[in-house]
Design a protein around this motif. Structure first.
Motif, mmCIF file in Angstrom:
data_model
loop_
_atom_site.group_PDB
_atom_site.id
_atom_site.type_symbol
_atom_site.label_atom_id
_atom_site.label_comp_id
_atom_site.label_asym_id
_atom_site.label_seq_id
_atom_site.Cartn_x
_atom_site.Cartn_y
_atom_site.Cartn_z
ATOM 1 N N LYS A 41 0.833 -1.209 0.000
ATOM 2 C CA LYS A 41 0.000 0.000 0.000
ATOM 3 C C LYS A 41 0.870 1.263 0.000
ATOM 4 O O LYS A 41 0.581 2.224 -0.712
ATOM 5 C CB LYS A 41 -0.944 -0.012 1.206
ATOM 6 C CG LYS A 41 -1.953 1.084 1.178
ATOM 7 C CD LYS A 41 -2.932 0.947 2.349
ATOM 8 C CE LYS A 41 -4.011 1.993 2.193
ATOM 9 N NZ LYS A 41 -5.050 1.848 3.186
ATOM 10 N N ASP A 42 1.954 1.246 0.780
ATOM 11 C CA ASP A 42 2.859 2.399 0.849
ATOM 12 C C ASP A 42 3.528 2.695 -0.496
ATOM 13 O O ASP A 42 3.921 3.830 -0.754
ATOM 14 C CB ASP A 42 3.947 2.176 1.899
ATOM 15 C CG ASP A 42 3.392 2.173 3.316
ATOM 16 O OD1 ASP A 42 2.274 2.690 3.522
ATOM 17 O OD2 ASP A 42 4.072 1.636 4.209
ATOM 18 N N LEU A 43 3.684 1.656 -1.333
ATOM 19 C CA LEU A 43 4.303 1.843 -2.642
ATOM 20 C C LEU A 43 3.270 2.207 -3.709
ATOM 21 O O LEU A 43 3.638 2.545 -4.833
ATOM 22 C CB LEU A 43 5.041 0.570 -3.071
ATOM 23 C CG LEU A 43 6.185 0.095 -2.179
ATOM 24 C CD1 LEU A 43 6.774 -1.202 -2.714
ATOM 25 C CD2 LEU A 43 7.257 1.153 -2.068
ATOM 26 N N GLY A 44 1.992 2.073 -3.366
ATOM 27 C CA GLY A 44 0.940 2.359 -4.338
ATOM 28 C C GLY A 44 0.809 1.282 -5.397
ATOM 29 O O GLY A 44 0.368 1.553 -6.512
ATOM 30 N N ARG A 117 12.600 1.956 -2.625
ATOM 31 C CA ARG A 117 11.573 1.866 -1.577
ATOM 32 C C ARG A 117 11.043 0.444 -1.430
ATOM 33 O O ARG A 117 10.576 0.062 -0.357
ATOM 34 C CB ARG A 117 10.421 2.824 -1.886
ATOM 35 C CG ARG A 117 10.827 4.277 -1.745
ATOM 36 C CD ARG A 117 9.700 5.262 -2.016
ATOM 37 N NE ARG A 117 8.446 4.917 -1.416
ATOM 38 C CZ ARG A 117 7.254 5.144 -1.985
ATOM 39 N NH1 ARG A 117 7.170 5.730 -3.161
ATOM 40 N NH2 ARG A 117 6.148 4.801 -1.366
#
Length: 162
Positions: A41-44, A117
């Motif tokens: 989710k943090d990476l989209g 990331r």
């Protein structure tokens, strides 16, 4: 190698859900997807998008056909994935200058930068499994062997081979 099914399990037990290895793999896959959903989710990214990016980070510019081979996906599944990644600015698709029938995919600078990331993702997944690296390596080898055996069995069972 024998194709006989072992008879140590009573016949009436064979159709129990808890006896189906395919269901165990399906349940594990769904559990993995749940963990990946949170981590990515943090990476989209969705899990399938993450897999596409893994191939591109590893191989660089890649023909769509080869990308599908790496991921075991057909073009009907892969095309919408690539379209969403392109809309997000992470990949670029272009017709090959060498072969107009082929479309090449490559990460954009933003897509390439996302790699850094993403480096923590595998460590977080290993941690989530509760397995040692040795156990993961053993499972990986067994799953690769299983995939090869099932691919071979599917070829033997295909209607065109009879």
């Amino acid at each position: 190698m024998s194709t006989q099914v072992p008879q140590t399990v009573p016949q009436e037990e064979w159709l129990r859900l808890d006896r189906q290895i395919c269901f165990s793999l399906h349940a594990a896959s769904r559990a993995f997807n749940g963990v990946y959903r949170v981590i990515l989710k943090d990476l989209g990214l969705t899990y399938p998008q993450y897999l596409v990016m893994l191939v591109l980070w590893e191989h660089g510019e890649t023909p769509v056909k080869r990308l599908g081979e790496h991921l075991r996906l057909d073009s009907g599944t892969l095309s919408p994935l690539l379209k969403r990644l392109e809309a997000a600015g992470l990949v670029r698709r272009e017709r090959s200058a060498r072969d107009e029938r082929s479309v090449e995919v490559r990460p954009t600078p933003e897509g390439a930068a996302l790699r850094e990331r993403a480096e923590e993702v595998p460590r977080r997944i290993v941690s989530a499994t509760g397995f040692t690296l040795e156990e993961i390596g053993d499972l990986h080898a067994r799953l690769d062997r299983l995939t090869g055996a099932l691919d071979a069995a599917a070829l033997q069972e295909s209607p065109g081979r009879r």
